[in-house]
Design a protein around this motif. Structure first.
Motif, PDB file in Angstrom:
ATOM      1  N   UNK A 174       0.859  -1.177   0.000  1.00  0.00           N
ATOM      2  CA  UNK A 174       0.000   0.000   0.000  1.00  0.00           C
ATOM      3  C   UNK A 174       0.900   1.233   0.000  1.00  0.00           C
ATOM      4  N   UNK A 175       0.900   1.969  -1.091  1.00  0.00           N
ATOM      5  CA  UNK A 175       1.811   3.106  -1.245  1.00  0.00           C
ATOM      6  C   UNK A 175       1.520   4.261  -0.290  1.00  0.00           C
ATOM      7  N   UNK A 176       0.370   4.222   0.377  1.00  0.00           N
ATOM      8  CA  UNK A 176       0.008   5.309   1.283  1.00  0.00           C
ATOM      9  C   UNK A 176       0.585   5.133   2.686  1.00  0.00           C
ATOM     10  N   UNK A 177       1.258   4.011   2.924  1.00  0.00           N
ATOM     11  CA  UNK A 177       1.814   3.727   4.245  1.00  0.00           C
ATOM     12  C   UNK A 177       3.287   4.116   4.289  1.00  0.00           C
ATOM     13  N   UNK A 178       3.671   4.889   5.308  1.00  0.00           N
ATOM     14  CA  UNK A 178       5.065   5.287   5.484  1.00  0.00           C
ATOM     15  C   UNK A 178       5.769   4.271   6.378  1.00  0.00           C
ATOM     16  N   UNK A 179       6.724   3.554   5.806  1.00  0.00           N
ATOM     17  CA  UNK A 179       7.458   2.536   6.546  1.00  0.00           C
ATOM     18  C   UNK A 179       8.898   2.945   6.854  1.00  0.00           C
ATOM     19  N   UNK A 180       9.264   4.136   6.521  1.00  0.00           N
ATOM     20  CA  UNK A 180      10.646   4.589   6.660  1.00  0.00           C
ATOM     21  C   UNK A 180      11.160   4.451   8.098  1.00  0.00           C
ATOM     22  N   UNK A 181      12.208   3.630   8.268  1.00  0.00           N
ATOM     23  CA  UNK A 181      12.828   3.466   9.572  1.00  0.00           C
ATOM     24  C   UNK A 181      12.007   2.721  10.599  1.00  0.00           C
ATOM     25  N   UNK A 182      10.917   2.073  10.183  1.00  0.00           N
ATOM     26  CA  UNK A 182      10.020   1.412  11.129  1.00  0.00           C
ATOM     27  C   UNK A 182      10.478  -0.009  11.444  1.00  0.00           C
ATOM     28  N   UNK A 183      10.293  -0.385  12.700  1.00  0.00           N
ATOM     29  CA  UNK A 183      10.482  -1.773  13.121  1.00  0.00           C
ATOM     30  C   UNK A 183       9.117  -2.452  13.049  1.00  0.00           C
ATOM     31  N   UNK A 184       9.025  -3.472  12.211  1.00  0.00           N
ATOM     32  CA  UNK A 184       7.743  -4.109  11.903  1.00  0.00           C
ATOM     33  C   UNK A 184       7.706  -5.532  12.454  1.00  0.00           C
ATOM     34  N   UNK A 234       8.519 -13.134   1.366  1.00  0.00           N
ATOM     35  CA  UNK A 234       8.063 -12.263   0.279  1.00  0.00           C
ATOM     36  C   UNK A 234       7.450 -10.975   0.830  1.00  0.00           C
ATOM     37  N   UNK A 235       6.671 -11.105   1.899  1.00  0.00           N
ATOM     38  CA  UNK A 235       6.067  -9.917   2.502  1.00  0.00           C
ATOM     39  C   UNK A 235       7.130  -9.012   3.112  1.00  0.00           C
ATOM     40  N   UNK A 236       8.088  -9.616   3.802  1.00  0.00           N
ATOM     41  CA  UNK A 236       9.149  -8.831   4.432  1.00  0.00           C
ATOM     42  C   UNK A 236       9.989  -8.102   3.391  1.00  0.00           C
ATOM     43  N   UNK A 237      10.223  -8.742   2.258  1.00  0.00           N
ATOM     44  CA  UNK A 237      11.001  -8.097   1.195  1.00  0.00           C
ATOM     45  C   UNK A 237      10.342  -6.803   0.742  1.00  0.00           C
ATOM     46  N   UNK A 238       9.026  -6.836   0.579  1.00  0.00           N
ATOM     47  CA  UNK A 238       8.294  -5.628   0.183  1.00  0.00           C
ATOM     48  C   UNK A 238       8.402  -4.542   1.252  1.00  0.00           C
ATOM     49  N   UNK A 239       8.296  -4.932   2.512  1.00  0.00           N
ATOM     50  CA  UNK A 239       8.368  -3.964   3.606  1.00  0.00           C
ATOM     51  C   UNK A 239       9.750  -3.330   3.699  1.00  0.00           C
ATOM     52  N   UNK A 240      10.777  -4.131   3.515  1.00  0.00           N
ATOM     53  CA  UNK A 240      12.143  -3.606   3.564  1.00  0.00           C
ATOM     54  C   UNK A 240      12.432  -2.691   2.387  1.00  0.00           C
ATOM     55  N   UNK A 241      11.954  -3.060   1.209  1.00  0.00           N
ATOM     56  CA  UNK A 241      12.147  -2.220   0.025  1.00  0.00           C
ATOM     57  C   UNK A 241      11.461  -0.866   0.193  1.00  0.00           C
ATOM     58  N   UNK A 242      10.394  -0.843   1.001  1.00  0.00           N
ATOM     59  CA  UNK A 242       9.671   0.403   1.236  1.00  0.00           C
ATOM     60  C   UNK A 242      10.289   1.234   2.355  1.00  0.00           C
ATOM     61  N   UNK A 243      11.381   0.735   2.946  1.00  0.00           N
ATOM     62  CA  UNK A 243      12.089   1.527   3.936  1.00  0.00           C
ATOM     63  C   UNK A 243      12.046   1.027   5.363  1.00  0.00           C
ATOM     64  N   UNK A 244      11.369  -0.096   5.614  1.00  0.00           N
ATOM     65  CA  UNK A 244      11.336  -0.626   6.978  1.00  0.00           C
ATOM     66  C   UNK A 244      12.748  -0.927   7.460  1.00  0.00           C
ATOM     67  N   UNK A 245      13.016  -0.628   8.715  1.00  0.00           N
ATOM     68  CA  UNK A 245      14.354  -0.850   9.268  1.00  0.00           C
ATOM     69  C   UNK A 245      14.595  -2.315   9.570  1.00  0.00           C
ATOM     70  N   UNK A 246      13.535  -3.011  10.019  1.00  0.00           N
ATOM     71  CA  UNK A 246      13.668  -4.404  10.433  1.00  0.00           C
ATOM     72  C   UNK A 246      12.292  -5.056  10.400  1.00  0.00           C
ATOM     73  N   UNK A 247      12.261  -6.346  10.047  1.00  0.00           N
ATOM     74  CA  UNK A 247      11.013  -7.098  10.051  1.00  0.00           C
ATOM     75  C   UNK A 247      11.199  -8.358  10.894  1.00  0.00           C
ATOM     76  N   UNK A 248      10.375  -8.479  11.933  1.00  0.00           N
ATOM     77  CA  UNK A 248      10.342  -9.656  12.802  1.00  0.00           C
ATOM     78  C   UNK A 248       9.126 -10.494  12.398  1.00  0.00           C
ATOM     79  N   UNK A 249       9.295 -11.791  12.290  1.00  0.00           N
ATOM     80  CA  UNK A 249       8.185 -12.663  11.950  1.00  0.00           C
ATOM     81  C   UNK A 249       7.601 -13.312  13.190  1.00  0.00           C
ATOM     82  N   UNK A 250       6.258 -13.369  13.279  1.00  0.00           N
ATOM     83  CA  UNK A 250       5.598 -13.987  14.428  1.00  0.00           C
ATOM     84  C   UNK A 250       4.356 -14.737  13.965  1.00  0.00           C
ATOM     85  N   UNK A 251       4.280 -16.002  14.315  1.00  0.00           N
ATOM     86  CA  UNK A 251       3.135 -16.842  13.963  1.00  0.00           C
ATOM     87  C   UNK A 251       2.704 -17.618  15.196  1.00  0.00           C
ATOM     88  N   UNK A 252       1.495 -18.142  15.161  1.00  0.00           N
ATOM     89  CA  UNK A 252       1.083 -19.008  16.259  1.00  0.00           C
ATOM     90  C   UNK A 252       1.754 -20.371  16.140  1.00  0.00           C
TER      91      UNK A 252
END
Length: 234
Positions: free
Chosen positions: A171-181, A196-214
């Motif tokens: 979603x191009x309307x979301x600012x992910x710059x420097x965010x820990x997700x 695949x999802x994390x790759x998109x988030x990082x390309x959009x500027x996220x600083x780090x992506x942590x994965x969490x599942x049940x």
């Protein structure tokens, strides 16, 4: 009244007509309970670090996707019973307590339009929302599922990787710059969806992506039953 308290009141009202049941064994439990007293003794807990997929810094999962944990996921995804999401969120919130102190947002893995239409809800979004109530970390729907997205469970390992790469967009309307997700899903199999999802988030500027599942599917070559452990329901 905050969302969690409002939802708790809703559960009590609904339980008058539709009794609350334990997602792990199906026994009737109190309206303000998340599982029965005995089930935590028998859940297949994961007690060791997990190898994260590409683009994920760390991966967390509460249980192996087997036995009662698998039954609870099936109850939610295919049985039309949404309360297992409450139990998952409670357990995941405790598991993620340290990570949530530094997180900026929770991002659920999006479901395809077809599955949302059939179920009436998106599992990861529902779980993320309930973790958000507990942590006050906002849930941000930064990712969308492409139309015609194939269901991963029907595909082989190699096909899952290729399918995941073309199943989501940002979603191009979301600012992910420097965010820990913290990226939220219900089950992790190969990790291709999270990657695949994390790759998109990082390309959009996220600083780090942590994965969490049940739950994480079992690698039977290395699987050992975890020591029994109780979660507090307080």
């Amino acid at each position: 009244m905050n969302k969690q308290k409002t939802y708790g009141l809703y559960r009590k009202i609904v339980s008058v007509f539709f009794p609350n049941i334990c997602p792990f064994c199906g026994r009737v439990i109190g309206a303000d309970e998340y599982w029965c007293e005995s089930c935590p003794e028998f859940l297949p807990y994961i007690r060791k670090p997990l190898l994260p997929p590409d683009n994920i810094t760390r991966l967390y999962a509460c249980c192996y996707y087997t036995q009662r944990a698998k039954s609870a996921v099936y109850m939610m995804k295919f049985g039309g019973y949404v309360y297992p999401a409450d139990a998952f969120a409670k357990m995941m919130s405790k598991m993620l307590s340290d990570e949530l102190k530094n997180a900026d947002m929770l991002v659920p893995v999006p479901s395809g339009i077809k599955s949302v239409t059939e179920r009436g809800f998106a599992p990861a979004e529902m779980i993320a929302g309930r973790i958000s109530w507990r942590s006050n970390i906002p849930t941000v729907k930064a990712l969308r599922a492409c139309r015609g997205k194939l269901d991963q469970k029907e595909l082989s390992g190699k096909m899952r990787i290729e399918n995941a790469k073309h199943s989501f967009y940002l979603d191009d309307n979301i600012d992910l710059s420097g965010k820990r997700v913290v990226l939220i899903d219900d089950v992790c199999t190969t990790g291709s969806t999270l990657s695949a999802c994390a790759e998109l988030l990082l390309e959009a500027g996220a600083k780090e992506v942590i994965g969490a599942v049940f739950a994480k599917t079992v690698d039977f070559m290395h699987f050992k039953m975890s020591p029994r452990r109780k979660y507090s329901v307080k």
